[in-house]
Enzyme design. Structure first.
Site, short mmCIF file in Angstrom:
data_model
loop_
_atom_site.label_atom_id
_atom_site.label_comp_id
_atom_site.label_asym_id
_atom_site.label_seq_id
_atom_site.Cartn_x
_atom_site.Cartn_y
_atom_site.Cartn_z
N GLU A 1 -22.42 4.11 -20.27
CA GLU A 1 -22.05 2.94 -21.06
C GLU A 1 -21.40 3.39 -22.37
OE1 GLU A 1 -25.35 0.30 -21.62
OE2 GLU A 1 -25.69 0.02 -19.48
N HIS B 1 -24.30 -5.22 -20.60
CA HIS B 1 -25.61 -5.00 -21.22
C HIS B 1 -25.98 -6.18 -22.13
CE1 HIS B 1 -28.51 -1.46 -22.07
NE2 HIS B 1 -29.13 -2.60 -22.24
#
Length: 524
Positions: free
Chosen positions: A260, A278
């Site tokens: 990420e 997220h």
């Protein structure tokens, strides 16, 4: 006046709390690593979310840094061992966004079941493909929970409200707690075979990494929907993509990824795959809760020395700290020893305080012991959350006190009850240093080393020499070597402090030595 750097987006209410408490707070969002390295040395505290990476370089540059506060649960972006070595307390806010994350998992489930994202794109493009988007009902379907702790239990509650059947795989979930939640406790293979929808709610540890591997996904029911709003790395992304392409996996919804920000990913572009960046904790309510909580915790620590929700430091008031500190350290190390030795089906944990230690406030010590026991399976657990987590999973926790000790001034004993029976471990503080003095009824006196080899064997001539030779041939240096036994020729143990962790082949060689019953490598 203490200074705190807020380097990630937090609610303005957090800045106001710092100001009211007498802490100077600077908001500098979007710093590069080099920019952060240049200024972090001017601050006593660092308030972050998930974007800032508090790695060993940042910690080394933070010469004044005393505390890092994470507004949220996960601390994957903080190098906790480096922080601990430098005396920096790392705190999180474990319960502020639980409901929000649970609701996001339920939203993902609906989105997949009715193909909402694809249907939205198609409809807004003017296609009106009514026959293309044939969904499935969630009513009467089976939801499989991998992890049934705080967030998992909230998901279960909501799924039951939708009239779904819920099964759960969680080594720490007791049958009694499962009944209370209205879920059926099962093993992973049974969950894979029965679940129409699988959602993950477990931390990422060595034991849970790729828990949904290619092999596991192959065992899942055809057409299963898989949701991950917990941690990237719990599912083998390449194997999941193959399952989506083949049609064996009916759909997947991911809020978290191995890498990420996820600019590219094997799952992107797959049919019936839904992705969010997220967002599990991204609601106004959750952001406000964790921002207020982290500001209060950092302020308390910098102004009074009080520690709350710490992952690498016990929660002790400033007045209690001098007396409790060595015993809290013993409790956590002894708990970590027991936790790495625990058998499946954990039922109860008893912590006994014998001698002078029984006269102290034992609650922080019990919490430290619980955190130590549970941490091998629940990496993000801390002293504050450990009692609640044990309760959620139906693990009975008991304390006992005995003010007279026949041998040691103070002695602490942890007894673990599991499906395999009872095992106990005792320790003492000797010369201000925690030591382990009893393992499963066998007396010894050993220091805790960062890496330790545990060997349970029959007490026969030649064993010590064979073990030492095996370690030497494998290039493993021995730091300490301590022995205990029931009696001559009977059950015995060796606790060996070693300078490095052992590989699987070396462990296999030790296990194959004559008279060896069990071998484990322990880390502290």
């Amino acid at each position: 006046m203490p200074r705190v750097l807020i380097s990630d987006q937090l609610s303005p209410a957090a800045v106001e709390i710092f100001r009211q408490r007498g802490v100077e707070a600077d908001v500098k969002i979007g710093l590069t690593k080099d920019e952060l390295l240049k200024i972090i040395g001017d601050y006593d505290g660092l308030a972050i979310r998930s974007a800032t990476k508090a790695d060993k370089d940042v910690l080394a540059a933070g010469k004044r840094l005393k505390v890092i506060g994470r507004a949220g649960i996960g601390v994957d972006n903080v190098d906790i061992p480096s922080a601990t070595a430098r005396g920096v307390v790392v705190m999180n806010t474990p319960f502020g966004n639980s409901i929000t994350t649970a609701e996001h998992a339920i939203a993902m489930m609906f989105a997949l079941a009715r193909q909402l994202p694809a249907a939205d794109v198609s409809t807004q493009a003017g296609k009106w493909e009514k026959n293309r988007f044939m969904g499935v009902e969630l009513f009467a379907k089976t939801l499989g929970l991998i992890g049934c702790g705080n967030i998992g239990s909230l998901v279960a509650e909501r799924a039951i409200g939708l009239k779904m059947k819920v099964v759960a795989f969680d080594p720490f979930l007791s049958p009694e707690r499962a009944v209370e939640l209205g879920v059926e406790k099962v093993e992973l293979d049974e969950l894979l075979a029965r679940a129409d929808v699988i959602t993950l709610h477990t931390p990422l540890t060595d034991k849970t990494r790729n828990i949904l591997s290619a092999e596991a996904l192959g065992k899942a029911k055809k057409g299963v929907l898989i949701i991950n709003c917990a941690r990237g790395g719990l599912v083998d992304e390449e194997a999941l993509r193959a399952g989506l392409d083949s049609g064996h996996i009916g759909g997947a919804g991911f809020d978290v990824f191995v890498t990420e920000p996820a600019k590219e990913n094997p799952l992107f572009g797959a049919e019936n795959f839904v992705a969010t960046p997220h967002l599990g904790a991204s609601t106004l309510e959750a952001q406000e809760n964790v921002a207020l909580q982290v500001a209060e915790q950092i302020s308390d620590y910098l102004l009074t020395g009080a520690v709350s929700n710490a992952l690498n430091s016990p929660s002790i008031t400033a007045d209690e700290a001098p007396k409790l500190k060595p015993f809290v350290a013993l409790a956590e190390k002894l708990g970590a020893f027991a936790g790495q030795m625990v058998d499946p089906g954990l039922k109860a944990i008893e912590v006994a305080y014998i001698g002078e230690v029984a006269k102290l406030n034992v609650k922080p010590m019990t919490a430290a012991a619980l955190a130590g026991v549970l941490r091998p399976m629940l990496a993000e657990i801390n002293m504050v959350s450990a009692p609640a987590v044990a309760k959620e999973r139906g693990v009975t926790v008991q304390e006992s006190k005995q003010e007279l000790s026949p041998v040691y001034d103070s002695l602490m004993r942890i007894t673990i009850t599991s499906d395999a029976g009872e095992k106990s471990y005792a320790g003492a503080v000797i010369g201000g240093v925690p030591r382990i003095i009893e393992v499963k009824g066998m007396e010894l006196d050993a220091p805790f080393s960062p890496a330790m080899l545990y060997v349970n064997n029959l007490d026969k001539p030649g064993f010590i020499g064979a073990l030492g030779m095996m370690l030497g041939e494998s290039g493993v240096n021995i730091a300490t070597f301590n022995l205990g036994r029931v009696s001559a020729g009977d059950d015995a143990i060796a606790l060996v402090g070693i300078d490095q962790m052992l590989s699987e082949p070396v462990l296999a060689k030790i296990q194959a030595l004559p008279h060896v019953k069990e071998v484990r490598v322990l880390g502290f």
